[in-house]
Write a protein that holds these residues in place. Structure first.
Motif, short mmCIF file in Angstrom:
data_model
loop_
_atom_site.label_atom_id
_atom_site.label_comp_id
_atom_site.label_asym_id
_atom_site.label_seq_id
_atom_site.Cartn_x
_atom_site.Cartn_y
_atom_site.Cartn_z
N UNK A 1 0.84 -1.21 0.00
CA UNK A 1 0.00 0.00 0.00
C UNK A 1 0.87 1.25 0.00
N UNK A 2 0.51 2.21 -0.84
CA UNK A 2 1.25 3.47 -0.90
C UNK A 2 0.43 4.65 -0.42
N UNK A 3 -0.83 4.44 -0.11
CA UNK A 3 -1.72 5.50 0.37
C UNK A 3 -3.15 5.04 0.26
N UNK A 4 -4.11 5.86 0.67
CA UNK A 4 -5.52 5.47 0.57
C UNK A 4 -5.91 5.18 -0.88
N UNK A 5 -6.34 3.95 -1.14
CA UNK A 5 -6.75 3.57 -2.48
C UNK A 5 -5.61 3.37 -3.46
N UNK A 6 -4.36 3.39 -2.97
CA UNK A 6 -3.22 3.28 -3.87
C UNK A 6 -2.32 2.11 -3.47
N UNK A 7 -1.82 1.40 -4.48
CA UNK A 7 -0.97 0.24 -4.24
C UNK A 7 0.18 0.23 -5.26
N UNK A 8 1.05 -0.75 -5.12
CA UNK A 8 2.18 -0.89 -6.05
C UNK A 8 1.79 -1.69 -7.30
N UNK A 9 0.53 -2.11 -7.40
CA UNK A 9 0.09 -2.86 -8.58
C UNK A 9 0.26 -2.03 -9.85
N UNK A 10 0.81 -2.66 -10.89
CA UNK A 10 0.91 -2.03 -12.20
C UNK A 10 -0.35 -2.35 -13.00
N UNK A 11 -0.57 -1.61 -14.07
CA UNK A 11 -1.83 -1.75 -14.81
C UNK A 11 -2.00 -3.13 -15.43
N UNK A 12 -0.89 -3.84 -15.64
CA UNK A 12 -0.98 -5.17 -16.27
C UNK A 12 -0.88 -6.30 -15.26
N UNK A 13 -1.05 -5.98 -13.95
CA UNK A 13 -0.87 -6.98 -12.90
C UNK A 13 -2.14 -7.20 -12.10
N UNK A 14 -2.17 -8.35 -11.40
CA UNK A 14 -3.25 -8.64 -10.46
C UNK A 14 -2.71 -9.55 -9.37
N UNK A 15 -3.40 -9.56 -8.23
CA UNK A 15 -3.04 -10.46 -7.13
C UNK A 15 -3.48 -11.86 -7.50
N UNK A 16 -2.58 -12.84 -7.40
CA UNK A 16 -2.93 -14.22 -7.75
C UNK A 16 -2.78 -15.20 -6.59
N UNK A 17 -2.20 -14.76 -5.48
CA UNK A 17 -2.07 -15.66 -4.33
C UNK A 17 -1.76 -14.82 -3.10
#
Length: 291
Positions: A153-169
């Motif tokens: 998490x980098x702030x409210x509603x913000x994460x290190x996820x890139x636009x081409x990524x998703x959580x898989x596990x």
């Protein structure tokens, strides 16, 4: 943009979903349980060009233990977590947190991956994942990376996820036999609304009231989840007597960083953070002594 003007695609597999994320140049959002999406759209937020409906990706819904680690799929619902014998035995704090996520209908629909991805500082399962040392597997079409949840998490509603990524596990360490946890939440209506303050606690106990150490994480009292490390440092300073517990709770008042908003003042949140921690520690001690 009207809701009716937003396109939706429904990939039939994880690889198909990741392929779409890799090639699209449209603004998009993943849609799983949809419990947060419905609220955000009513507020006039979250209007992507494309919804990526991942609800039917069964390969992302599981709870299993292997190689000394518990693996939880991001599409695992809160009801799945509450009903899991494995998590009841080895991740009790996460079970308690999932039990507090909205009403039963929301627990049936809402997913743990969605709760993480929304990145709300008030997300109920997130403090529990902090004290369980969760690590997130993040995938794109070509790569995978592991990110400790405290770096996600980098702030409210913000994460290190890139636009081409998703959580898989989601990987968590199973609790050992002398480890106990608890989740405490304060909201306007019990189990129906966003937390004003919440806290997850995990303790490693030894004989009597002595504690080898533990973790404490607060939600809704800062821009992201707050680990109360000063409080944690006191847990092993002696038996968890009434005086020590009260002293730890006083330190919590200084560790949190709440704001004033329409739901509560900063001072009230500080007071309640301290009170919830004190109450949680008392309850854990009683639970340990009654084992």
């Amino acid at each position: 943009m009207l809701v009716s003007e937003i396109d939706m695609i429904t990939p039939s597999s994880l690889s198909e979903c990741l392929a779409f994320l890799a090639q699209t140049n449209k603004k998009h959002k993943l849609l799983a349980g949809g419990t947060d999406a419905t609220v955000r759209m009513k507020e006039g937020n979250w209007r992507p060009e494309v919804w990526v409906n991942i609800k039917n990706l069964k390969e992302l819904r599981y709870i299993e233990e292997k190689e000394g680690c518990i693996h939880i799929g991001p599409l695992t619902t809160h009801t799945d977590i509450v009903r899991s014998p494995l998590l009841q035995k080895k991740a009790d704090v996460l079970v308690e947190a999932s039990r507090e996520v909205g009403a039963t209908q929301m627990q049936n629909m809402g997913t743990i991956g969605g709760n993480i991805g929304t990145a709300s500082p008030a997300g109920d399962t997130i403090p529990a994942l902090y004290v369980l040392g969760a690590i997130l597997e993040i995938s794109s079409l070509d790569t995978k990376r592991l990110v400790p949840i405290e770096q996600f998490f980098t702030g409210p509603g913000r994460t290190v996820l890139r636009v081409n990524e998703m959580i898989t596990n989601i990987l968590i360490q199973p609790q050992v036999p002398n480890e106990i946890g608890i989740f405490q939440k304060l909201g306007p209506r019990k189990a129906q609304s966003i937390s004003i303050v919440n806290v997850a606690i995990s303790l490693r106990m030894i004989e009597g009231r002595h504690c080898q150490g533990g973790k404490i994480a607060f939600g809704a009292v800062g821009p992201t989840i707050i680990r109360a490390k000063k409080c944690e440092s006191l847990l092993s300073q002696g038996p968890l007597t009434e005086d020590l517990i009260q002293n730890i709770a006083k330190i919590a008042w200084k560790e949190v960083m709440p704001i004033t908003d329409v739901r509560a003042t900063a001072t009230y949140r500080r007071d309640m953070a301290s009170a919830l921690l004190e109450r949680g520690l008392y309850r854990l001690i009683r639970r340990w002594e009654n084992r």
